[in-house]
Design an enzyme around this catalytic site. Structure first.
Site, PDB file in Angstrom:
ATOM      1  N   MET A  27       0.845  -1.201   0.000  1.00 35.93           N
ATOM      2  CA  MET A  27       0.000   0.000   0.000  1.00 35.93           C
ATOM      3  C   MET A  27       0.882   1.253   0.000  1.00 35.93           C
ATOM      4  O   MET A  27       0.430   2.337   0.377  1.00 35.93           O
ATOM      5  CB  MET A  27      -0.940  -0.008   1.203  1.00 35.93           C
ATOM      6  CG  MET A  27      -1.915  -1.181   1.137  1.00 35.93           C
ATOM      7  SD  MET A  27      -3.496  -0.856   1.923  1.00 35.93           S
ATOM      8  CE  MET A  27      -3.000  -0.620   3.607  1.00 35.93           C
ATOM      9  N   GLY A  28       2.137   1.098  -0.408  1.00 34.38           N
ATOM     10  CA  GLY A  28       3.018   2.263  -0.508  1.00 34.38           C
ATOM     11  C   GLY A  28       3.533   2.727   0.838  1.00 34.38           C
ATOM     12  O   GLY A  28       3.510   1.982   1.814  1.00 34.38           O
ATOM     13  N   ALA A  29       4.036   3.983   0.880  1.00 34.36           N
ATOM     14  CA  ALA A  29       4.729   4.514   2.073  1.00 34.36           C
ATOM     15  C   ALA A  29       5.782   3.489   2.494  1.00 34.36           C
ATOM     16  O   ALA A  29       5.822   3.032   3.639  1.00 34.36           O
ATOM     17  CB  ALA A  29       3.743   4.833   3.196  1.00 34.36           C
ATOM     18  N   HIS A  34       9.390  -3.433   3.438  1.00 31.27           N
ATOM     19  CA  HIS A  34       8.989  -3.682   2.043  1.00 31.27           C
ATOM     20  C   HIS A  34      10.206  -3.981   1.181  1.00 31.27           C
ATOM     21  O   HIS A  34      10.180  -4.860   0.321  1.00 31.27           O
ATOM     22  CB  HIS A  34       8.273  -2.458   1.461  1.00 31.27           C
ATOM     23  CG  HIS A  34       6.988  -2.101   2.140  1.00 31.27           C
ATOM     24  ND1 HIS A  34       6.856  -0.989   2.938  1.00 31.27           N
ATOM     25  CD2 HIS A  34       5.780  -2.705   2.139  1.00 31.27           C
ATOM     26  CE1 HIS A  34       5.626  -0.915   3.391  1.00 31.27           C
ATOM     27  NE2 HIS A  34       4.943  -1.946   2.922  1.00 31.27           N
ATOM     28  N   GLU A 145       5.456 -10.947   7.713  1.00 32.49           N
ATOM     29  CA  GLU A 145       4.790 -11.622   8.840  1.00 32.49           C
ATOM     30  C   GLU A 145       4.274 -10.655   9.906  1.00 32.49           C
ATOM     31  O   GLU A 145       3.648 -11.079  10.868  1.00 32.49           O
ATOM     32  CB  GLU A 145       5.747 -12.634   9.484  1.00 32.49           C
ATOM     33  CG  GLU A 145       5.886 -13.873   8.641  1.00 32.49           C
ATOM     34  CD  GLU A 145       6.673 -14.977   9.330  1.00 32.49           C
ATOM     35  OE1 GLU A 145       7.563 -14.650  10.144  1.00 32.49           O
ATOM     36  OE2 GLU A 145       6.398 -16.143   9.043  1.00 32.49           O
ATOM     37  N   GLN A 150      -3.029 -11.922   8.140  1.00 34.02           N
ATOM     38  CA  GLN A 150      -3.301 -11.662   6.722  1.00 34.02           C
ATOM     39  C   GLN A 150      -2.752 -12.805   5.852  1.00 34.02           C
ATOM     40  O   GLN A 150      -3.365 -13.208   4.865  1.00 34.02           O
ATOM     41  CB  GLN A 150      -2.664 -10.333   6.319  1.00 34.02           C
ATOM     42  CG  GLN A 150      -2.702 -10.050   4.828  1.00 34.02           C
ATOM     43  CD  GLN A 150      -2.291  -8.634   4.498  1.00 34.02           C
ATOM     44  OE1 GLN A 150      -3.133  -7.750   4.521  1.00 34.02           O
ATOM     45  NE2 GLN A 150      -1.044  -8.407   4.156  1.00 34.02           N
ATOM     46  N   LEU A 181       8.761  -2.449  11.789  1.00 33.83           N
ATOM     47  CA  LEU A 181       8.603  -1.375  10.804  1.00 33.83           C
ATOM     48  C   LEU A 181       7.188  -1.431  10.232  1.00 33.83           C
ATOM     49  O   LEU A 181       6.663  -2.506   9.949  1.00 33.83           O
ATOM     50  CB  LEU A 181       9.634  -1.500   9.692  1.00 33.83           C
ATOM     51  CG  LEU A 181      11.099  -1.360  10.103  1.00 33.83           C
ATOM     52  CD1 LEU A 181      11.992  -1.186   8.880  1.00 33.83           C
ATOM     53  CD2 LEU A 181      11.321  -0.182  11.052  1.00 33.83           C
ATOM     54  N   SER A 183       4.285   1.308   7.876  1.00 32.94           N
ATOM     55  CA  SER A 183       4.031   2.622   7.265  1.00 32.94           C
ATOM     56  C   SER A 183       3.368   3.547   8.277  1.00 32.94           C
ATOM     57  O   SER A 183       3.535   4.761   8.237  1.00 32.94           O
ATOM     58  CB  SER A 183       3.130   2.467   6.045  1.00 32.94           C
ATOM     59  OG  SER A 183       3.692   1.521   5.163  1.00 32.94           O
TER      60      SER A 183
HETATM   61  O1  PAF Z   1      -0.339  -5.726   3.651  1.00 31.51           O
HETATM   62  C1  PAF Z   1      -0.704  -4.786   2.905  1.00 31.51           C
HETATM   63  O2  PAF Z   1       0.001  -3.807   2.682  1.00 31.51           O
HETATM   64  C2  PAF Z   1      -2.079  -4.857   2.256  1.00 31.51           C
HETATM   65  O3  PAF Z   1      -3.003  -5.446   3.104  1.00 31.51           O
HETATM   66  C3  PAF Z   1      -2.061  -5.556   0.883  1.00 31.51           C
HETATM   67  C4  PAF Z   1      -1.667  -7.012   1.001  1.00 31.51           C
HETATM   68  C5  PAF Z   1      -1.110  -4.836  -0.048  1.00 31.51           C
HETATM   69  C6  PAF Z   1      -3.463  -5.512   0.267  1.00 31.51           C
HETATM   70  O4  PAF Z   1      -3.907  -4.206   0.092  1.00 31.51           O
END
Ligand code: PAF
Length: 282
Positions: A27-29, A34, A145, A150, A181, A183
């Site tokens: 989702m960026g940031a 990431h 993780e 999720q 860490l 966002s």
């Molecule tokens: O973990 C995330 O950043 C979000 O839930 C994902 C998997 C990109 C779905 O929008």
């Protein structure tokens, strides 16, 4: 690195040729967590695709969606340096030309913890990830993780929809002070940022405590330890079976455990988790 705003154009560029394709949905940031996913994907796959999309259907709180940090320019720089080949940074209309009315049911997996405290959240995650998988058609997809539940939900979705992709869980990346860490860390006030490492410290102290205590005593110990800081408020701390995510009532030999917490730090909600609780899971 090529950047696409439209899924149809990204699909066309990826083509039908069989190339080992790895995918990192975000989702960026973006932060070092990431980057570690993209770097691992780079090492393991011929082609690296990353999406940057703040998915509105997974936010149960409109204020949270509005304040979610966004910084595409900086994200693209990080992704180029980490070795991404393709970036998909779409509009909401490109991902959802029409509202997604699908309702998923993953049994207990999406009902406990985050599922119970953020109604509709995992349904939105399943909606967007299934759409992204349809566009990218990855062989492997990488998830951190920190969002432990999720990963279980996405595994259940992939089984239910029979999507041929390997889900690759990747370890949490932490700051030097132990804070996972996220966002959302960028939204913490200086005071709450200074208090936030107490969460991981308490989760780890709980592991030691749990060697000679019951599940309920350990849950109380960790909750009280975090709550003893007036800047932090535990929403839940639950020790679950790491595979099924079902809450544990007692330690069981051969069952891997995970202690998962959601904590309010001022206006920011943080989640974290640690494994290895109880006398057997060492
Ligand atoms: O973990 C995330 O950043 C979000 O839930 C994902 C998997 C990109 C779905 O929008």
């Amino acid at each position: 690195m090529q950047v696409f705003n439209r899924g149809a154009e990204l699909s066309a560029a990826l083509g039908n040729e069989k190339v080992l394709t790895g995918f990192v949905p975000t989702m960026g940031a973006l932060h070092e967590g990431h980057v570690s996913l993209v770097e691992r994907c780079r090492r393991e796959c011929r082609r690296v695709v990353v999406s940057v999309f703040v998915n509105p259907t997974q936010f149960n709180d409109p204020a949270d969606l509005r304040s979610y940090p966004r910084n595409l320019e900086a994200d693209l720089k990080l992704l180029e340096a980490a070795g991404a080949d393709f970036v998909y940074a779409p509009s909401v209309e490109d991902v959802y030309p029409e509202p997604d009315t699908r309702q998923f049911d993953f049994g207990q997996t999406d009902k406990v913890m985050e599922g119970a405290h953020r109604p509709g959240h995992f349904n939105g995650v399943a909606q967007v990830v299934s759409r992204l998988f349809a566009i990218v058609q990855p062989d492997k997809a990488y998830f951190g993780e920190k969002d432990f539940q999720q990963i279980a939900v996405i595994r259940a979705m992939v089984r239910q929809l029979q999507i041929p992709v390997q889900i690759v869980p990747c370890p949490i990346v932490r700051g030097a002070d132990g804070l996972a860490l996220s966002s959302r860390n960028a939204l913490l006030t200086a005071e709450h940022r200074a208090a936030a490492p107490q969460i991981y410290a308490a989760l780890k102290a709980g592991v030691e405590f749990s060697r000679t205590a019951t599940v309920a005593q350990t849950e109380r110990f960790v909750t009280e330890r975090i709550d003893s800081d007036p800047l932090l408020k535990v929403e839940y701390f639950q020790i679950v079976d790491a595979d099924t995510l079902l809450p544990l009532d007692q330690w069981r030999e051969g069952v891997a455990t995970r202690g998962c917490a959601a904590v309010q730090a001022g206006a920011v909600r943080l989640i974290d988790n640690v494994g290895g609780y109880g006398p057997y899971d060492k």
